[in-house]
Design a protein around this motif. Structure first.
Motif, PDB file in Angstrom:
ATOM      1  N   VAL A 150       7.687   1.698  27.766  1.00 41.90           N
ATOM      2  CA  VAL A 150       6.402   1.084  27.437  1.00 41.90           C
ATOM      3  C   VAL A 150       5.779   1.930  26.338  1.00 41.90           C
ATOM      4  O   VAL A 150       5.629   3.142  26.487  1.00 41.90           O
ATOM      5  N   VAL A 151       5.445   1.279  25.224  1.00 43.54           N
ATOM      6  CA  VAL A 151       4.823   1.985  24.103  1.00 43.54           C
ATOM      7  C   VAL A 151       3.434   1.417  23.879  1.00 43.54           C
ATOM      8  O   VAL A 151       3.194   0.240  24.127  1.00 43.54           O
ATOM      9  N   GLY A 152       2.531   2.245  23.403  1.00 42.17           N
ATOM     10  CA  GLY A 152       1.158   1.810  23.209  1.00 42.17           C
ATOM     11  C   GLY A 152       0.843   1.395  21.805  1.00 42.17           C
ATOM     12  O   GLY A 152      -0.221   0.850  21.545  1.00 42.17           O
ATOM     13  N   GLY A 153       1.756   1.658  20.872  1.00 40.33           N
ATOM     14  CA  GLY A 153       1.474   1.323  19.487  1.00 40.33           C
ATOM     15  C   GLY A 153       0.285   2.121  18.974  1.00 40.33           C
ATOM     16  O   GLY A 153       0.228   3.331  19.122  1.00 40.33           O
ATOM     17  N   GLU A 154      -0.668   1.438  18.402  1.00 40.30           N
ATOM     18  CA  GLU A 154      -1.844   2.101  17.859  1.00 40.30           C
ATOM     19  C   GLU A 154      -2.831   2.503  18.949  1.00 40.30           C
ATOM     20  O   GLU A 154      -3.671   3.362  18.739  1.00 40.30           O
ATOM     21  N   THR A 155      -2.758   1.870  20.115  1.00 37.16           N
ATOM     22  CA  THR A 155      -3.698   2.137  21.189  1.00 37.16           C
ATOM     23  C   THR A 155      -2.960   2.639  22.427  1.00 37.16           C
ATOM     24  O   THR A 155      -2.378   1.833  23.160  1.00 37.16           O
ATOM     25  N   ARG A 179      -2.567   0.983  30.597  1.00 35.02           N
ATOM     26  CA  ARG A 179      -2.954  -0.204  31.369  1.00 35.02           C
ATOM     27  C   ARG A 179      -1.727  -0.965  31.850  1.00 35.02           C
ATOM     28  O   ARG A 179      -1.674  -1.427  32.990  1.00 35.02           O
ATOM     29  N   LEU A 180      -0.723  -1.105  30.999  1.00 29.51           N
ATOM     30  CA  LEU A 180       0.508  -1.776  31.402  1.00 29.51           C
ATOM     31  C   LEU A 180       1.196  -1.019  32.543  1.00 29.51           C
ATOM     32  O   LEU A 180       1.713  -1.629  33.475  1.00 29.51           O
ATOM     33  N   ALA A 181       1.197   0.299  32.464  1.00 29.18           N
ATOM     34  CA  ALA A 181       1.772   1.108  33.544  1.00 29.18           C
ATOM     35  C   ALA A 181       0.990   0.903  34.836  1.00 29.18           C
ATOM     36  O   ALA A 181       1.566   0.791  35.920  1.00 29.18           O
ATOM     37  N   ASP A 182      -0.335   0.833  34.735  1.00 27.40           N
ATOM     38  CA  ASP A 182      -1.167   0.592  35.917  1.00 27.40           C
ATOM     39  C   ASP A 182      -0.862  -0.768  36.546  1.00 27.40           C
ATOM     40  O   ASP A 182      -0.995  -0.943  37.754  1.00 27.40           O
ATOM     41  N   ASP A 238       6.211  -7.876  43.080  1.00 23.57           N
ATOM     42  CA  ASP A 238       5.686  -8.831  44.072  1.00 23.57           C
ATOM     43  C   ASP A 238       4.366  -9.491  43.724  1.00 23.57           C
ATOM     44  O   ASP A 238       3.662  -9.960  44.605  1.00 23.57           O
ATOM     45  N   TYR A 239       3.965  -9.489  42.476  1.00 27.10           N
ATOM     46  CA  TYR A 239       2.784 -10.250  42.081  1.00 27.10           C
ATOM     47  C   TYR A 239       2.981 -10.773  40.661  1.00 27.10           C
ATOM     48  O   TYR A 239       3.882 -10.359  39.955  1.00 27.10           O
ATOM     49  N   GLU A 240       2.119 -11.703  40.284  1.00 22.92           N
ATOM     50  CA  GLU A 240       2.211 -12.301  38.950  1.00 22.92           C
ATOM     51  C   GLU A 240       1.070 -11.803  38.078  1.00 22.92           C
ATOM     52  O   GLU A 240      -0.061 -11.661  38.548  1.00 22.92           O
ATOM     53  N   VAL A 241       1.379 -11.541  36.823  1.00 24.07           N
ATOM     54  CA  VAL A 241       0.391 -11.069  35.854  1.00 24.07           C
ATOM     55  C   VAL A 241       0.594 -11.851  34.563  1.00 24.07           C
ATOM     56  O   VAL A 241       1.727 -12.190  34.203  1.00 24.07           O
ATOM     57  N   CYS A 242      -0.504 -12.161  33.905  1.00 28.97           N
ATOM     58  CA  CYS A 242      -0.468 -12.933  32.668  1.00 28.97           C
ATOM     59  C   CYS A 242      -0.778 -12.008  31.498  1.00 28.97           C
ATOM     60  O   CYS A 242      -1.786 -11.295  31.525  1.00 28.97           O
ATOM     61  N   LEU A 243       0.106 -11.985  30.488  1.00 30.21           N
ATOM     62  CA  LEU A 243      -0.077 -11.126  29.316  1.00 30.21           C
ATOM     63  C   LEU A 243       0.014 -11.934  28.037  1.00 30.21           C
ATOM     64  O   LEU A 243       0.760 -12.917  27.958  1.00 30.21           O
ATOM     65  N   ARG A 244      -0.690 -11.500  27.042  1.00 29.02           N
ATOM     66  CA  ARG A 244      -0.556 -12.057  25.700  1.00 29.02           C
ATOM     67  C   ARG A 244       0.698 -11.474  25.059  1.00 29.02           C
ATOM     68  O   ARG A 244       1.201 -10.424  25.469  1.00 29.02           O
TER      69      ARG A 244
END
Length: 101
Positions: free
Chosen positions: A40-45, A51-54, A81-87
């Motif tokens: 997982v990379v954060g790029g500029e932020t 947050r993705l790790a969390d 075991d759960y669903e998450v929506c990402l851009r």
């Protein structure tokens, strides 16, 4: 974060039963695909990576692409075991290696 995990393996070169070698962005997977998080990379932020790790996108976690909106954004993923929506911009920060279904 570096592309080398704590075990010393390169993220794109993992070899295990049912795992392909090349890593690609989570945003590039088709609905129904399953993959293991390599990096997982954060790029500029860096806060994005945190947050993705969390949310459960940590190396080794298996992610499934559940469904995609009609215009390809956002996408629903199943992780731990759960669903998450990402851009797409967020899911492009997660690199994965596909696993067999």
């Amino acid at each position: 974060m570096s592309s080398v995990d704590q075990g010393g393996e390169e993220a794109g070169a993992r070899v295990a039963a049912g795992v392909r070698r090349e890593s690609l962005a989570l945003a590039d997977l088709a609905p129904g695909a399953r993959a293991a998080v390599a990096e997982v990379v954060g790029g500029e932020t860096p806060a994005v990576a945190r947050r993705l790790a969390d949310l459960g996108f940590v190396p080794g976690a298996v992610v499934e692409v559940v469904r995609r909106a009609p215009l390809r954004d956002p996408v629903v993923y199943r992780v731990q075991d759960y669903e998450v929506c990402l851009r797409r911009a967020q899911s492009a920060c997660v690199y994965v290696v596909e696993v067999e279904r």
